[in-house]
Design a protein around this motif. Structure first.
Motif, PDB file in Angstrom:
ATOM      1  N   LYS A 132       0.787  -1.058  -0.031  1.00  0.00           N
ATOM      2  CA  LYS A 132       0.195  -0.035  -0.070  1.00  0.00           C
ATOM      3  C   LYS A 132       0.832   1.240  -0.047  1.00  0.00           C
ATOM      4  CE  LYS A 132      -4.041  -2.164   1.950  1.00  0.00           C
ATOM      5  NZ  LYS A 132      -5.284  -1.448   0.950  1.00  0.00           N
ATOM      6  N   TYR A 191      -5.889  -7.065  -6.879  1.00  0.00           N
ATOM      7  CA  TYR A 191      -5.324  -8.103  -5.948  1.00  0.00           C
ATOM      8  C   TYR A 191      -3.977  -8.847  -6.420  1.00  0.00           C
ATOM      9  CZ  TYR A 191     -10.558  -8.811  -5.302  1.00  0.00           C
ATOM     10  OH  TYR A 191     -11.790  -8.743  -4.840  1.00  0.00           O
ATOM     11  N   PRO A 196      -5.385   5.328  -8.605  1.00  0.00           N
ATOM     12  CA  PRO A 196      -5.720   5.655  -7.388  1.00  0.00           C
ATOM     13  C   PRO A 196      -7.276   5.186  -7.214  1.00  0.00           C
ATOM     14  CG  PRO A 196      -5.530   7.772  -8.599  1.00  0.00           C
ATOM     15  CD  PRO A 196      -5.099   6.818  -9.414  1.00  0.00           C
ATOM     16  N   GLU A 197      -7.759   4.905  -8.146  1.00  0.00           N
ATOM     17  CA  GLU A 197      -9.046   4.532  -7.796  1.00  0.00           C
ATOM     18  C   GLU A 197      -9.407   2.982  -7.374  1.00  0.00           C
ATOM     19  OE1 GLU A 197      -7.686   4.925 -10.491  1.00  0.00           O
ATOM     20  OE2 GLU A 197      -8.482   3.666 -12.139  1.00  0.00           O
ATOM     21  N   VAL A 198      -8.090   2.286  -7.558  1.00  0.00           N
ATOM     22  CA  VAL A 198      -8.026   0.902  -7.337  1.00  0.00           C
ATOM     23  C   VAL A 198      -7.649   0.691  -5.855  1.00  0.00           C
ATOM     24  CG1 VAL A 198      -6.783  -1.354  -8.171  1.00  0.00           C
ATOM     25  CG2 VAL A 198      -7.471   0.334  -9.801  1.00  0.00           C
ATOM     26  N   ASN A 199      -8.371  -0.217  -5.238  1.00  0.00           N
ATOM     27  CA  ASN A 199      -8.152  -0.619  -3.816  1.00  0.00           C
ATOM     28  C   ASN A 199      -7.135  -1.899  -3.928  1.00  0.00           C
ATOM     29  OD1 ASN A 199      -7.823  -0.967  -1.180  1.00  0.00           O
ATOM     30  ND2 ASN A 199     -10.023  -1.643  -0.807  1.00  0.00           N
ATOM     31  N   PHE A 200      -5.984  -1.660  -3.685  1.00  0.00           N
ATOM     32  CA  PHE A 200      -5.127  -2.639  -4.004  1.00  0.00           C
ATOM     33  C   PHE A 200      -4.873  -3.614  -2.634  1.00  0.00           C
ATOM     34  CE2 PHE A 200      -3.632  -0.198  -7.150  1.00  0.00           C
ATOM     35  CZ  PHE A 200      -3.146  -0.808  -8.106  1.00  0.00           C
ATOM     36  N   ARG A 201      -5.046  -4.897  -2.653  1.00  0.00           N
ATOM     37  CA  ARG A 201      -4.985  -5.778  -1.769  1.00  0.00           C
ATOM     38  C   ARG A 201      -3.826  -7.024  -1.964  1.00  0.00           C
ATOM     39  NH1 ARG A 201     -11.266  -5.032  -2.672  1.00  0.00           N
ATOM     40  NH2 ARG A 201     -11.927  -4.371  -0.416  1.00  0.00           N
TER      41      ARG A 201
END
Lengths: 163, 264
Positions: free
Chosen positions: B97, B129, B106-111
């Motif tokens: 992160k 992912y 920036p719109e993507v929620n990285f996990r």
């Protein structure tokens, strides 16, 4: 033929502009809504304004990894990593947005949905789907503030001293 | 004047078509010579290209998440599940992160997570992912090299490499209804299979891997991690594994990646 060439020239110009780096006199966008415009090239400096996504700001000058922006009557500094030459798409869906609208809250914030779970059921992979949900929960427990604290502790990003 | 302008126009045309193909990952128009009347694209061809471009660039984040969620399930299923260790997962996630905070999407929620596999490999799926195997996690000596590997995988997502695989197959047409739900189960499953086939069997195009090496290094450096950490890790890995399939089996040979990264 002339129209075709005109289109080609236009496409080339657009592509080259998109690839351009930040430059004095050109425009820039912030990638995080509410980005502080800082009085100095220091992440702990006072904020002279809060910047909004989808607003176009003018680059005044670049100093190392810091960029001076003009925002209305205010000028101040933003770390280059928080800026984009092009308008970021769909920024209201930002994983770290603190002002996401109810209608956009948010494909990114949600986990795998019924369609993906349906896929897992068809493939006999329901247990793996549960693992992905666990992964999402572990990751989503990390807030924007946690990330900024990590950056500060490890002297990364805007806390790197512009190295 | 017109004659003098023509070569410039031809040059722009050549550049523009190349850039469009590079940007959207289009396969191009077979046998299309823009300067030969017999190969000028007809309306049907142009429409087809337009639809492919939409498929490549017009996938909404919501649709990307649906596809990516299913791909993530497959990745986990084929690699022995997740390592459900909160300390390990937190370390990988916070470093990941710290990188994605400054990435170009920036719109993507990285996990991020670690797969319960001894092999040395890493995967990414659309929607943010990112996975590394336990074998790879154990082989990475420090945060710098872990960040370098994660930045490579983040770049696959920011560069939309997997989405380009499915857009090329054109399976996207009619896949989702107006409400955003899957309207064609066979189509959805086929698209997911196209991506997982690339991930597990064929791999991405070598050019995509080299691009992810380059963009990942750029991202890691921008955040303040060691510029040469990926080069150092791959070089060390090459000393023990060579160009075998024991490490990153679906990637280009280690020696090729090292050679590219070593170019200044």
């Amino acid at each position: 033929m002339r129209k075709f060439l005109l289109l080609a020239v236009l496409l080339t110009a657009v592509s080259l502009a998109a690839a351009a780096e930040l430059e004095a006199g050109h425009s820039a966008y912030v990638i995080h809504d509410g980005q502080p415009l800082l009085a100095d090239k220091d992440p702990d400096a006072a904020a002279v304004a809060k910047l909004k996504t989808h607003h176009e700001y003018t680059v005044v000058q670049i100093s190392g990894r810091w960029v001076e922006l003009k925002a209305g009557s205010a000028t101040g500094w933003v770390y280059e990593g928080n800026l984009s030459r092009e308008e970021p798409p769909d920024v209201n869906n930002s994983a770290f947005s603190t002002q996401a609208s109810p209608t956009t809250l948010s494909a990114a914030a949600r986990g795998i949905d019924d369609d993906a779970k349906g896929y897992a059921d068809r493939k006999g992979e329901a247990e793996s789907a549960n693992d992905v949900v666990w992964m999402e929960q572990e990751n989503d427990a990390i807030s924007k503030d946690d990330v900024r604290a990590y950056l500060k502790e490890h002297k990364l990003g805007e806390y790197s001293g512009g190295k | 004047m017109k004659r003098a302008f023509l070569p410039i126009g031809v040059l722009f045309l050549f550049c523009a078509t190349g850039l469009v193909e590079a940007q959207f990952g289009l396969p191009g128009i077979p046998n299309f010579n823009p300067f030969h009347p017999s190969t000028t694209p007809n309306a049907k061809t142009v429409k087809g290209v337009t639809e492919m471009a939409k498929g490549a660039s017009g996938i909404s984040l919501q649709d990307e998440m649906k596809i990516g969620g299913a791909v993530a399930v497959d990745i986990v299923a084929r690699n022995g599940g997740l390592v459900k260790d909160e300390t390990i997962t937190h370390r990988v996630a916070i470093i990941g992160k710290s990188l994605s905070y400054y990435c170009t999407r920036p719109e993507v929620n990285f996990r991020f997570a670690v797969l319960n596999s001894d092999h040395i490999n890493a995967y990414s799926a659309p929607g943010g992912y990112v996975f590394i195997t336990r074998g790879l996690y154990d082989a990475l000596p420090d945060d710098q090299q872990l960040a370098a590997v994660l930045a490579h995988e983040i770049s696959h997502i920011t560069d939309r490499h997997a989405l380009k695989v499915i857009s090329r197959s054109q399976f996207m047409t009619g896949l989702f209804d107006a409400g955003g739900s899957v309207s064609s189960v066979p189509g959805f499953d086929g698209g997911v299979a196209a991506i997982t086939d690339s991930l597990f069997t064929k791999g991405f195009d070598p050019s995509a891997e080299f691009e992810a090496d380059r963009d990942g290094r750029s991202l890691a450096t921008k955040v303040g991690y060691d510029h040469d950490a990926l080069l150092a890790f791959l070089t060390q890995l090459y000393k023990t594994k060579g160009d075998t399939k024991d490490a990153f089996p679906t990637h280009p040979p280690l020696s090729h990646r090292i050679e590219r990264l070593a170019e200044k």
